[in-house]
Design an enzyme around this catalytic site. Structure first.
Site, short mmCIF file in Angstrom:
data_model
loop_
_atom_site.label_atom_id
_atom_site.label_comp_id
_atom_site.label_asym_id
_atom_site.label_seq_id
_atom_site.Cartn_x
_atom_site.Cartn_y
_atom_site.Cartn_z
N TYR A 7 42.53 24.87 38.65
CA TYR A 7 43.82 25.58 38.62
C TYR A 7 45.01 24.69 38.96
O TYR A 7 45.94 25.14 39.65
CB TYR A 7 43.82 26.74 39.65
CG TYR A 7 42.79 27.80 39.40
CD1 TYR A 7 42.76 28.50 38.18
CD2 TYR A 7 41.86 28.14 40.38
CE1 TYR A 7 41.82 29.48 37.96
CE2 TYR A 7 40.92 29.13 40.16
CZ TYR A 7 40.91 29.80 38.95
OH TYR A 7 39.99 30.78 38.73
N TYR A 135 41.19 40.87 39.49
CA TYR A 135 40.57 39.57 39.22
C TYR A 135 39.07 39.72 39.44
O TYR A 135 38.63 40.15 40.50
CB TYR A 135 41.11 38.49 40.17
CG TYR A 135 40.35 37.19 40.03
CD1 TYR A 135 40.68 36.28 39.03
CD2 TYR A 135 39.26 36.90 40.84
CE1 TYR A 135 39.96 35.11 38.85
CE2 TYR A 135 38.53 35.73 40.68
CZ TYR A 135 38.89 34.84 39.69
OH TYR A 135 38.15 33.69 39.51
N ASP A 231 33.45 45.60 42.53
CA ASP A 231 33.37 44.16 42.72
C ASP A 231 33.77 43.88 44.16
O ASP A 231 34.95 43.80 44.49
CB ASP A 231 34.30 43.47 41.72
CG ASP A 231 34.31 41.95 41.89
OD1 ASP A 231 33.74 41.46 42.88
OD2 ASP A 231 34.91 41.28 41.03
N LYS A 260 30.77 35.37 47.48
CA LYS A 260 31.54 34.69 48.53
C LYS A 260 30.85 34.70 49.91
O LYS A 260 30.05 33.83 50.19
CB LYS A 260 32.95 35.26 48.59
CG LYS A 260 33.74 34.90 47.32
CD LYS A 260 35.23 35.01 47.50
CE LYS A 260 35.98 34.31 46.39
NZ LYS A 260 36.28 35.16 45.22
C1 LIG Z 1 36.02 35.04 43.78
C2 LIG Z 1 35.81 36.32 43.06
C3 LIG Z 1 34.96 36.40 41.94
C4 LIG Z 1 34.31 35.18 41.35
O1 LIG Z 1 33.39 34.55 42.18
P1 LIG Z 1 32.98 33.03 41.92
O2 LIG Z 1 31.90 32.78 42.92
O3 LIG Z 1 34.21 32.21 42.12
O4 LIG Z 1 32.49 32.95 40.52
C5 LIG Z 1 34.75 37.63 41.37
N1 LIG Z 1 35.36 38.74 41.85
C6 LIG Z 1 36.17 38.70 42.91
C7 LIG Z 1 36.78 39.97 43.42
C8 LIG Z 1 36.45 37.48 43.55
O5 LIG Z 1 37.29 37.45 44.59
#
Ligand SMILES: *Cc1c(COP(=O)(O)O)cnc(C)c1O
Length: 409
Positions: A7, A135, A231, A260
């Site tokens: 980025y 996102y 998510d 994460k």
């Molecule tokens: C960081 C993130 C992702 C992507 O995870 P990566 O391990 O970077 O591929 C997906 N959804 C949300 C809400 C995120 O914060």
């Protein structure tokens, strides 16, 4: 330049700080400077760095086996972690599909939702509803359900399928609900699911909304045969003040994605959880109905062993209390602050956000913060704190003080 950094326009960027070691909430640079990590390595290092119990768990597993495929084989750490995740996630989620990153976890969730309908001979339900400012990751499917205009993916927006985007409840809950209902009324026959980041939209600008939206949305979706996908890659493991954001609304999605903080930030890994309802549509004598996905490193033993230890620390050391404490310090010491360049300050759980009018100021604020011993990285028009939960009260206060000082000096 051999490393292609994320980025960033590398031609105009300043060189990256080189980190030699980490200890607790500190990052230590090659020059020996200590920085408080204000953002927990993109929100995942919830126990900080070099945690002895996490190190021990991973070393013990390393001496047994570091990786083995999950096709046709299984192992103790993956079995135990799946059980544990089923136990701690909202009631009803009972099957766990592992993958190696949050984005792939989201891809698995989207494919699961598609195939759920396809396995019931419904091949029309193919599109998704998503929120503006959302996102969900950097891979193609995940990008297609992330905000097409505002996210860092706008450059790719004509490459992927068009889904339905509705107003973010962070802006207007009633309007978001009305649009959700209207979209489903008009298009439910072609909609597979509604994907959303519960309570906090992360990389789309750290925007907050209320549990009421989740409750109502869950009801509307079930009225129209629309699966819900939470998510929780960013919100999971305490960030919003409860173990999962879903807990605040007391709702269970059909599918939930974790990433994460799952491994305490030690190794990339993700989990896509599903209810019996979802799982049962794959359970069949027909091999075609099996879930067609399988990342090489899914269920990696090191990742699973360290994730189990991370959850055990979270529980035995009462992290929810630590998070409450972080929230109250943010509320007491950050919330009341104001400055002409600041548009809004907001706090939820272990997240403190300063939104400014003019994002160009933030680069200078970041540089000043680093000079004063705080690692932060602004994006869009916000600069924020999402520290490791182990951060001492003194260092959290210091981080807040440094940020405020960068605005006023
Ligand atoms: C960081 C993130 C992702 C992507 O995870 P990566 O391990 O970077 O591929 C997906 N959804 C949300 C809400 C995120 O914060």
């Amino acid at each position: 330049m051999s490393v292609w950094f994320p980025y960033t326009q590398l031609k105009t960027a300043e060189p990256n700080l080189s980190i030699e070691t980490g200890q607790g909430e500190y990052l230590i640079t090659q020059n020996g400077d200590q920085l408080i990590d204000g953002i927990a390595s993109w929100w995942c290092a919830i126990h900080g760095y070099n945690h002895p119990r996490l190190n021990m768990a991973i070393t013990e597993q390393l001496s047994k086996i570091s990786h083995v495929m999950l096709g046709g084989l299984t192992h103790d750490p993956v079995e135990k972690l799946a059980k544990k995740l089923v136990e701690i996630t909202p009631n009803g989620l009972s099957h766990v599909f592992f993958s190696d990153s949050g984005s792939v976890g989201v891809e698995a969730a989207l494919k699961m939702a598609w195939q759920f309908w396809k396995n019931q001979n419904n091949s029309h339900k193919k599109s998704f509803i998503s929120l503006q400012h959302s996102y969900h990751g950097d891979t193609l499917g995940a990008m297609s359900v992330s905000d097409p205009e505002e996210s860092m993916h706008s450059v790719f927006s004509d490459l992927f399928p068009k889904h339905h985007f509705i107003t973010s409840p962070s802006e207007n809950t009633d309007q978001a609900l009305t649009q959700l209902e209207k979209t489903l009324q008009d298009h439910h026959e072609t909609i597979a699911g509604f994907i959303l980041e519960p309570l906090v939209q992360g990389a789309g600008g750290l925007k907050f909304y209320t549990p009421e939206f989740l409750k109502e949305a869950q009801q509307i979706c079930s009225n129209y045969n629309c699966l819900t996908i939470y998510d929780e890659v960013a919100t999971g493991f305490g960030r919003t003040g409860t173990l999962f954001a879903a807990n605040q609304a007391d709702t269970t999605p059909d599918i939930m994605v974790l990433g994460k903080g799952l491994t305490g930030g030690m190794i990339g890994h993700a989990a896509t959880l599903a209810t019996n309802k979802v799982f049962d549509s794959f359970w069949s004598d027909d091999p075609q109905k099996a879930f067609m996905h399988g990342p090489t490193f899914m269920g990696n033993p090191l990742a699973c062993a360290v994730a189990l230890e991370s959850i055990s620390i979270f529980e035995s050391e009462n992290y929810l209390k630590k998070i409450k404490n972080i929230e109250s310090i943010l509320n007491n010491e950050l919330m009341g602050f104001n400055h002409p360049s600041i548009k809004e300050i907001r706090v939820k759980g272990a997240i403190g956000v300063i939104e400014v009018y003019n994002p160009e100021k933030l680069k200078e604020i970041q540089n000043q913060a680093i000079k004063q011993g705080l690692w932060v990285r602004p994006f869009g028009n916000i600069i924020y704190l999402m520290p490791p939960y182990i951060i001492s009260e003194e260092n959290l206060s210091k981080a807040i003080y440094i940020l405020k000082n960068c605005f006023t000096s």
